[in-house]
Design an enzyme around this catalytic site. Structure first.
Site, short mmCIF file in Angstrom:
data_model
loop_
_atom_site.label_atom_id
_atom_site.label_comp_id
_atom_site.label_asym_id
_atom_site.label_seq_id
_atom_site.Cartn_x
_atom_site.Cartn_y
_atom_site.Cartn_z
N ASP A 12 39.91 48.97 50.07
CA ASP A 12 39.97 47.93 51.10
C ASP A 12 41.31 47.19 50.95
O ASP A 12 42.19 47.61 50.20
CB ASP A 12 38.74 47.01 51.06
N CYS A 69 38.29 48.26 45.30
CA CYS A 69 38.29 47.00 46.06
C CYS A 69 38.76 45.92 45.09
O CYS A 69 39.42 46.23 44.10
CB CYS A 69 36.92 46.72 46.68
N THR A 71 37.06 43.99 42.98
CA THR A 71 36.39 44.08 41.67
C THR A 71 35.78 45.44 41.38
O THR A 71 35.39 45.71 40.24
CB THR A 71 35.22 43.07 41.60
N HIS A 102 27.72 60.22 30.23
CA HIS A 102 26.30 59.85 30.11
C HIS A 102 25.61 59.66 31.46
O HIS A 102 24.44 59.99 31.59
CB HIS A 102 26.15 58.54 29.33
N HIS A 136 21.94 64.32 28.58
CA HIS A 136 21.56 63.11 29.33
C HIS A 136 20.86 63.44 30.65
O HIS A 136 20.51 62.54 31.41
CB HIS A 136 22.80 62.25 29.60
C1 RB5 Z 1 37.56 41.34 49.45
O1 RB5 Z 1 38.15 40.09 49.48
C2 RB5 Z 1 36.68 41.50 48.22
O2 RB5 Z 1 35.51 40.78 48.38
C3 RB5 Z 1 36.40 42.94 47.97
O3 RB5 Z 1 37.59 43.62 47.78
C4 RB5 Z 1 35.57 43.30 46.75
O4 RB5 Z 1 36.05 42.70 45.60
C5 RB5 Z 1 34.13 43.17 46.86
O5 RB5 Z 1 33.37 43.49 45.94
#
Ligand code: RB5
Length: 150
Positions: A12, A69, A71, A102, A136
């Site tokens: 994204d 993305c 995180t 695993h 596993h």
């Molecule tokens: C976008 O701002 C952010 O929310 C997305 O990239 C991601 O981290 C969501 O889990």
């Protein structure tokens, strides 16, 4: 060892600055990359890319998927809604290895805001080069059973 040739790739806007470099990195390692990402700087929604990548992997049109993305969490939550997908957020070298060894993960999810570019590339390499360990399989079968009841 599994012969991984085709990768599905999606990001994204949070990964806008690194996506081309990561894609090149994958291509330079010899993978064919199906790119489902890119939406511009703002206003795109990670589930749109997660679902496309997950469906291609679930339908065996790609061997594995890579999603980035901010995180990795949103991508993994969305991708795991698709039957046949085990999408894992990996935050270091060990989790990247173990997700494959695993958990039999077929999609690796990474965070552009929680990792450096070099950490991301390193984790991808480890994930793609670590085979699943058959011992596993029993646990994976139990996950598949939950899925088939839904
Ligand atoms: C976008 O701002 C952010 O929310 C997305 O990239 C991601 O981290 C969501 O889990």
């Amino acid at each position: 060892m599994e012969n991984i040739k085709k990768l599905a790739f999606g990001t994204d806007h949070a990964a806008i600055e690194i996506r081309d470099t990561v894609k090149k990195y994958l291509q330079n390692m010899g993978y064919e990359v199906k790119d489902f990402g890119f939406c511009g700087q703002v206003g795109c929604d990670y589930p749109d890319f997660a679902i496309q990548v997950a469906e291609v992997v679930a339908n065996k049109k790609a061997d594995k998927g890579i999603l980035i993305c901010g995180t990795g969490i949103g991508m993994s939550v969305a991708a795991n809604k698709v039957k046949g997908i085990i999408a894992a957020v990996c935050w270091n070298e060990d989790t990247a290895r173990l997700a494959s060894q695993h958990n039999c993960a077929n999609i690796l999810c990474l965070g552009s805001r929680t990792s450096t570019l070099s950490e991301i590339c390193h984790r991808i390499k480890i994930f793609l080069n670590t085979p699943f360990e058959e011992r596993h399989q029993r646990r994976i079968d139990k996950i598949k059973k939950i899925e088939s009841c839904q």
